[in-house]
Design a protein around this motif. Structure first.
Motif, PDB file in Angstrom:
ATOM      1  N   THR A  25     -17.481   5.288 -11.822  1.00 48.30           N
ATOM      2  CA  THR A  25     -16.539   6.351 -11.485  1.00 48.30           C
ATOM      3  C   THR A  25     -16.165   7.162 -12.718  1.00 48.30           C
ATOM      4  N   MET A  26     -15.940   6.485 -13.833  1.00 47.85           N
ATOM      5  CA  MET A  26     -15.630   7.177 -15.078  1.00 47.85           C
ATOM      6  C   MET A  26     -16.777   8.076 -15.511  1.00 47.85           C
ATOM      7  N   VAL A  27     -17.997   7.589 -15.367  1.00 45.88           N
ATOM      8  CA  VAL A  27     -19.175   8.373 -15.739  1.00 45.88           C
ATOM      9  C   VAL A  27     -19.230   9.662 -14.918  1.00 45.88           C
ATOM     10  N   VAL A  28     -19.023   9.542 -13.607  1.00 48.37           N
ATOM     11  CA  VAL A  28     -19.057  10.722 -12.740  1.00 48.37           C
ATOM     12  C   VAL A  28     -17.968  11.716 -13.137  1.00 48.37           C
ATOM     13  N   PHE A  29     -16.746  11.216 -13.275  1.00 42.62           N
ATOM     14  CA  PHE A  29     -15.622  12.081 -13.607  1.00 42.62           C
ATOM     15  C   PHE A  29     -15.826  12.777 -14.944  1.00 42.62           C
ATOM     16  N   LEU A  30     -16.171  12.013 -15.988  1.00 36.38           N
ATOM     17  CA  LEU A  30     -16.313  12.579 -17.321  1.00 36.38           C
ATOM     18  C   LEU A  30     -17.485  13.547 -17.393  1.00 36.38           C
ATOM     19  N   TYR A  31     -18.599  13.175 -16.799  1.00 31.18           N
ATOM     20  CA  TYR A  31     -19.795  14.003 -16.917  1.00 31.18           C
ATOM     21  C   TYR A  31     -19.577  15.376 -16.292  1.00 31.18           C
ATOM     22  N   VAL A  68     -22.467  17.959 -22.965  1.00 31.02           N
ATOM     23  CA  VAL A  68     -23.068  16.692 -22.533  1.00 31.02           C
ATOM     24  C   VAL A  68     -24.579  16.786 -22.353  1.00 31.02           C
ATOM     25  N   THR A  69     -25.157  17.961 -22.556  1.00 25.53           N
ATOM     26  CA  THR A  69     -26.613  18.129 -22.492  1.00 25.53           C
ATOM     27  C   THR A  69     -27.083  18.828 -23.755  1.00 25.53           C
ATOM     28  N   ASN A  70     -28.339  18.628 -24.090  1.00 28.20           N
ATOM     29  CA  ASN A  70     -28.857  19.193 -25.328  1.00 28.20           C
ATOM     30  C   ASN A  70     -28.959  20.710 -25.292  1.00 28.20           C
ATOM     31  N   ASN A  71     -29.313  21.267 -24.133  1.00 27.43           N
ATOM     32  CA  ASN A  71     -29.495  22.716 -24.047  1.00 27.43           C
ATOM     33  C   ASN A  71     -28.678  23.362 -22.930  1.00 27.43           C
ATOM     34  N   GLY A  72     -27.755  22.595 -22.356  1.00 33.50           N
ATOM     35  CA  GLY A  72     -26.943  23.124 -21.284  1.00 33.50           C
ATOM     36  C   GLY A  72     -27.597  23.108 -19.922  1.00 33.50           C
ATOM     37  N   GLN A  73     -28.812  22.567 -19.842  1.00 33.54           N
ATOM     38  CA  GLN A  73     -29.566  22.536 -18.595  1.00 33.54           C
ATOM     39  C   GLN A  73     -29.576  21.128 -18.011  1.00 33.54           C
ATOM     40  N   LEU A  74     -29.333  21.039 -16.704  1.00 34.50           N
ATOM     41  CA  LEU A  74     -29.428  19.753 -16.017  1.00 34.50           C
ATOM     42  C   LEU A  74     -30.885  19.336 -15.900  1.00 34.50           C
ATOM     43  N   ARG A  75     -31.101  18.019 -15.857  1.00 39.85           N
ATOM     44  CA  ARG A  75     -32.435  17.504 -15.599  1.00 39.85           C
ATOM     45  C   ARG A  75     -32.726  17.622 -14.108  1.00 39.85           C
ATOM     46  N   ALA A  76     -33.745  16.947 -13.626  1.00 35.35           N
ATOM     47  CA  ALA A  76     -34.094  17.017 -12.213  1.00 35.35           C
ATOM     48  C   ALA A  76     -32.878  16.681 -11.359  1.00 35.35           C
ATOM     49  N   TRP A  77     -32.667  17.473 -10.294  1.00 38.02           N
ATOM     50  CA  TRP A  77     -31.498  17.257  -9.446  1.00 38.02           C
ATOM     51  C   TRP A  77     -31.510  15.887  -8.791  1.00 38.02           C
ATOM     52  N   SER A  78     -32.704  15.389  -8.448  1.00 36.98           N
ATOM     53  CA  SER A  78     -32.770  14.065  -7.834  1.00 36.98           C
ATOM     54  C   SER A  78     -32.236  12.998  -8.773  1.00 36.98           C
ATOM     55  N   LEU A  79     -32.432  13.199 -10.070  1.00 35.55           N
ATOM     56  CA  LEU A  79     -31.930  12.252 -11.062  1.00 35.55           C
ATOM     57  C   LEU A  79     -30.434  12.430 -11.273  1.00 35.55           C
ATOM     58  N   GLU A  80     -30.003  13.677 -11.462  1.00 36.13           N
ATOM     59  CA  GLU A  80     -28.596  13.931 -11.725  1.00 36.13           C
ATOM     60  C   GLU A  80     -27.713  13.511 -10.550  1.00 36.13           C
ATOM     61  N   LEU A  81     -28.141  13.824  -9.340  1.00 35.39           N
ATOM     62  CA  LEU A  81     -27.314  13.515  -8.178  1.00 35.39           C
ATOM     63  C   LEU A  81     -27.234  12.021  -7.908  1.00 35.39           C
ATOM     64  N   PRO A  90     -24.050  10.031 -29.342  1.00 33.78           N
ATOM     65  CA  PRO A  90     -24.918  10.345 -28.198  1.00 33.78           C
ATOM     66  C   PRO A  90     -24.587  11.635 -27.460  1.00 33.78           C
ATOM     67  N   TYR A  91     -23.311  11.959 -27.315  1.00 37.77           N
ATOM     68  CA  TYR A  91     -22.932  13.170 -26.588  1.00 37.77           C
ATOM     69  C   TYR A  91     -22.559  14.265 -27.579  1.00 37.77           C
ATOM     70  N   PRO A  92     -23.114  15.469 -27.421  1.00 36.28           N
ATOM     71  CA  PRO A  92     -22.896  16.525 -28.417  1.00 36.28           C
ATOM     72  C   PRO A  92     -21.435  16.781 -28.767  1.00 36.28           C
ATOM     73  N   PHE A  93     -20.540  16.787 -27.780  1.00 37.59           N
ATOM     74  CA  PHE A  93     -19.139  17.129 -28.059  1.00 37.59           C
ATOM     75  C   PHE A  93     -18.468  16.122 -28.980  1.00 37.59           C
ATOM     76  N   LEU A  94     -18.914  14.858 -28.953  1.00 43.16           N
ATOM     77  CA  LEU A  94     -18.306  13.851 -29.818  1.00 43.16           C
ATOM     78  C   LEU A  94     -18.506  14.175 -31.288  1.00 43.16           C
ATOM     79  N   ASN A  95     -19.593  14.846 -31.605  1.00 40.41           N
ATOM     80  CA  ASN A  95     -19.893  15.173 -32.994  1.00 40.41           C
ATOM     81  C   ASN A  95     -19.035  16.321 -33.527  1.00 40.41           C
TER      82      ASN A  95
END
Length: 218
Positions: free
Chosen positions: A79-85, A96-109, A171-176
């Motif tokens: 639940t935390m992963v879903v909310f934060l992401y 949270v992504t390297n280039n602002g683009q989501l990966r395959a929707w089947s994976l993300e969903l 691991p996550y860009p914003f943390l840096n």
């Protein structure tokens, strides 16, 4: 073996988790130290796979170990992963992504939607967990602290990317872009959110058990 609705549900949940775990191991991206295991999402995925495997063992009569604390923690972490992401993504996709683009929707969903939902449904309404909150809190604190230590002391040390204004390798860009003290506040605040989610789920589970005292049937 009779294919009861609950058994079918758990088989589907288990096979989906297993399939995405295999996909992660073979195609998850090992370009940096730690590979896909740099991300809390993947920790949640593998926790779900193990949790579903234990639920299958119970359903098929191969085990009577409930793993209540672990499965509750897994539902909360997911639940935390879903909310934060999604909160971070919609605020700034590059956080949270390297280039602002989501990966395959089947994976993300699945990783940030369906998979966590299946885990929560099982723990609340089928497994009827959230009876031993002490164990659940211990698992939650332990896993979050372990992940933070892994990210701060290992992943950051052995990776040069992503780069931020303050540091690099987390691991996550914003943390840096956050100072250590700011990251500590972020980690602690999210641990508090996780504790709150656990209490909310415990209240829902308690109400469900009172309303439907007999074993739930899907």
């Amino acid at each position: 073996m009779t294919l009861r609705p609950v058994l079918i549900f758990r088989w589907i949940a288990f096979l989906l988790a297993a399939g995405y775990c295999l996909r992660t191991l073979f195609f998850g991206g090992w370009d940096g130290f730690g590979g896909p295991f740099r991300y809390l999402t993947i920790w949640a995925l593998f926790c779900s796979f193990f949790a579903f495997s234990r639920m299958m063992a119970i359903e098929e009569g191969r085990s009577d170990a409930r793993w209540d604390g672990f499965v509750c923690m897994t539902a909360v972490i997911n639940t935390m992963v879903v909310f934060l992401y999604w909160r971070l993504y919609f605020a700034d996709p590059t956080s949270v992504t390297n280039n602002g683009q989501l990966r395959a929707w089947s994976l993300e969903l699945y990783l940030h939607g369906l998979g966590p939902l299946l885990q929560v449904i099982d723990t609340l309404f089928i497994h009827r967990a959230y009876r031993r909150l002490g164990a659940a809190f211990a698992w939650l604190i332990g896993v979050i602290c372990l992940y933070v230590a892994w990210a701060e002391l290992v992943v950051q040390r052995f990776n040069d990317a992503p780069e931020g204004m303050v540091t690099s390798g987390l691991p996550y860009p914003f943390l840096n872009n956050l100072e250590l003290a700011e990251r500590a506040v972020f980690y602690c605040s999210n641990l508090a959110v996780g504790a709150g989610v656990l209490l909310i789920y415990a209240a829902i589970a308690w109400g469900f058990r009172r309303r439907f005292p007999a074993p739930a049937m899907l």
